[in-house]
Design a protein around this motif. Structure first.
Motif, mmCIF file in Angstrom:
data_model
loop_
_atom_site.group_PDB
_atom_site.id
_atom_site.type_symbol
_atom_site.label_atom_id
_atom_site.label_comp_id
_atom_site.label_asym_id
_atom_site.label_seq_id
_atom_site.Cartn_x
_atom_site.Cartn_y
_atom_site.Cartn_z
ATOM 1 N N THR A 138 -9.485 -15.415 -29.044
ATOM 2 C CA THR A 138 -9.663 -14.729 -30.216
ATOM 3 C C THR A 138 -9.239 -13.314 -29.906
ATOM 4 O OG1 THR A 138 -11.115 -16.331 -31.224
ATOM 5 C CG2 THR A 138 -10.962 -14.046 -32.092
ATOM 6 N N SER A 139 -9.531 -12.566 -28.880
ATOM 7 C CA SER A 139 -9.380 -11.399 -28.536
ATOM 8 C C SER A 139 -8.157 -10.744 -28.606
ATOM 9 C CB SER A 139 -10.090 -11.056 -27.229
ATOM 10 O OG SER A 139 -11.503 -11.223 -27.081
ATOM 11 N N GLN A 140 -7.091 -11.486 -28.151
ATOM 12 C CA GLN A 140 -5.684 -11.320 -28.047
ATOM 13 C C GLN A 140 -5.247 -10.467 -29.326
ATOM 14 O OE1 GLN A 140 -3.346 -14.519 -26.678
ATOM 15 N NE2 GLN A 140 -5.161 -15.057 -25.295
ATOM 16 N N ALA A 141 -5.290 -11.060 -30.397
ATOM 17 C CA ALA A 141 -4.894 -10.683 -31.513
ATOM 18 C C ALA A 141 -5.501 -9.530 -32.123
ATOM 19 C CB ALA A 141 -4.785 -11.859 -32.697
ATOM 20 N N VAL A 142 -6.700 -9.582 -31.966
ATOM 21 C CA VAL A 142 -7.737 -8.563 -32.369
ATOM 22 C C VAL A 142 -7.294 -7.314 -31.670
ATOM 23 C CG1 VAL A 142 -10.023 -7.796 -32.718
ATOM 24 C CG2 VAL A 142 -9.540 -9.937 -33.416
ATOM 25 N N ILE A 143 -7.513 -7.314 -30.335
ATOM 26 C CA ILE A 143 -7.249 -6.045 -29.840
ATOM 27 C C ILE A 143 -5.692 -5.534 -29.817
ATOM 28 C CG2 ILE A 143 -6.940 -5.352 -27.249
ATOM 29 C CD1 ILE A 143 -9.191 -7.090 -26.356
ATOM 30 N N ALA A 144 -4.856 -6.130 -29.923
ATOM 31 C CA ALA A 144 -3.459 -5.765 -30.239
ATOM 32 C C ALA A 144 -3.294 -4.896 -31.609
ATOM 33 C CB ALA A 144 -2.535 -7.000 -30.386
ATOM 34 N N ASP A 145 -4.546 -5.157 -32.441
ATOM 35 C CA ASP A 145 -4.291 -4.405 -33.854
ATOM 36 C C ASP A 145 -5.061 -3.218 -33.739
ATOM 37 O OD1 ASP A 145 -2.614 -6.136 -35.003
ATOM 38 O OD2 ASP A 145 -4.182 -7.449 -35.821
ATOM 39 N N LEU A 146 -5.958 -2.938 -32.556
ATOM 40 C CA LEU A 146 -6.962 -1.768 -32.505
ATOM 41 C C LEU A 146 -5.970 -0.595 -32.323
ATOM 42 C CD1 LEU A 146 -9.936 -2.998 -30.398
ATOM 43 C CD2 LEU A 146 -9.931 -2.653 -32.826
ATOM 44 N N PRO A 147 -6.369 0.628 -32.804
ATOM 45 C CA PRO A 147 -5.721 1.933 -32.552
ATOM 46 C C PRO A 147 -5.489 2.154 -30.975
ATOM 47 C CG PRO A 147 -7.340 2.165 -34.035
ATOM 48 C CD PRO A 147 -7.508 0.871 -33.583
ATOM 49 N N ARG A 148 -4.382 2.770 -30.586
ATOM 50 C CA ARG A 148 -4.081 2.935 -29.178
ATOM 51 C C ARG A 148 -5.141 3.951 -28.604
ATOM 52 N NH1 ARG A 148 -1.698 0.053 -25.575
ATOM 53 N NH2 ARG A 148 -1.377 1.841 -24.385
ATOM 54 N N GLY A 149 -5.824 4.630 -29.563
ATOM 55 C CA GLY A 149 -6.615 5.576 -28.943
ATOM 56 C C GLY A 149 -7.858 5.328 -28.417
#
Length: 342
Positions: free
Chosen positions: A80-91
């Motif tokens: 589940t984390s892959q898609a969620v983390i990919a959408d988080l802001p880079r900062g």
């Protein structure tokens, strides 16, 4: 300054453990907690032992405003984390507690998890989160992948021995006893009290357990050649704890000396006097790992035993230790609570 923290997947055991630890931290403020099925509820409803804390209500991930958040703990289920983390802001800095970024090789991930990795650019960026051995890389990282709890226990027992050539690398037997909370909080029939109590059993045996991917990756890198341990975990009827017993060929006094020297400056890794072996009851609820060494009746064989709490040093405590480094906070902050005994 106080770091603003979000915990994604806060309704699971590792999420609750993070809240418990951060409550005593002083340098972090939890500003967002998410859950899927329990969105809208108070954390004190889901975990009554945390009802005394002034926590934000549980929300869905898409409802969280990540502007101003310094670090996210991602305590979501595997894959589940892959898609969620990919959408988080880079900062935003991220500590992931799932298995999604532990393996560096996309091919290895597919081998052990049965599907292609969905965020290979992030996989290449992630730093393996075994704090004591990747401290400087973690300090500079944006994304840290927490280790498996079994993998952490086995590595604390064996890494200095593999690196130093103290043991026969082709004859390592690793036997783990694991508490039931390591299986997560979801309802599963084999984990019901009547199914689990008054006995224990092997699982993930015959080279099928996914944490073997971590052992292969880390021990082989240390040795400079393939190292494949024989590893069998057993589920025990306890809430917390892992007891890892490694049977190795090597000289026990030299093994003890090597571990003592390797960990002499590590606050959370404590090597016991020679011949004394640890117990999970003496690390319960803490970020400590106790390690013991004993000789065998057959010369040239030894036992190395490591005990840690799977929810703390094996997961959420390790995650907080890594987050402290990433945020340039003293590493031990929020983690010096004594074990809970009895």
């Amino acid at each position: 300054m106080t770091a603003k923290i979000a915990i994604l997947g806060a309704s699971g055991y590792t999420g609750a453990e993070l809240v418990r630890l951060i409550a005593t931290h002083g340098g972090m403020e939890i500003v967002a907690l998410t859950a899927d099925r329990k969105a809208g509820q108070a954390m004190g409803q889901v975990f009554p032992h945390l009802r005394h804390l002034g926590l934000p209500p549980l929300a869905r991930i898409e409802e969280v405003d990540f502007a101003g958040i310094d670090l996210v703990f991602c305590a979501l289920p595997h894959a589940t984390s892959q898609a969620v983390i990919a959408d988080l802001p880079r900062g935003v800095k991220i500590v992931d507690l799932s298995a999604d970024f532990r393996l560096r090789s996309p091919e290895d991930y597919e081998t052990w998890y049965g599907k292609p990795h969905g965020a290979q650019d992030l996989q290449a960026e992630a730093v393996y989160g075994l704090t004591e051995f990747y401290r400087e890389q973690i300090r500079a990282a944006r994304l840290v992948a927490g280790t498996g709890c079994n993998a952490a226990a086995g590595q604390y027992a064996l890494r200095p021995l593999v690196a130093g050539g103290l043991i026969d690398l082709d004859d390592i037997v690793l036997d783990l006893k694991c508490a039931v909370s390591g299986a997560g909080r979801s309802l599963k029939e084999p984990l019901l009290h009547a199914e689990l109590s008054e006995g224990y059993h092997a699982y993930g045996y015959g080279g099928t357990h996914r944490h073997l991917g971590e052992f292969d990756q880390e021990f082989s890198a240390l040795a400079g050649r393939p190292v494949h341990v024989q590893f069998t975990p057993h589920l025990m009827p306890a809430n917390r704890g892992i007891l890892a017993t490694a049977y190795v060929k090597g000289e026990a006094p030299a093994i003890h000396d090597t571990l003592s020297q390797a960990y002499r400056d590590e606050a959370f890794l404590q090597v016991l006097p020679f011949g004394e072996l640890p117990s999970t009851r003496h690390v319960r609820g803490s970020n400590f790992c106790h390690i013991g060494v004993s000789g065998d009746r057959v010369p040239g064989r030894a036992m190395v035993v490591a005990a840690l709490d799977n929810l703390t040093k094996g997961s959420s405590g390790q995650a907080l230790q890594n987050a402290n480094l990433m945020l340039h906070i003293p590493e031990h902050t929020g983690l010096t609570l004594a074990p809970c005994f009895p």
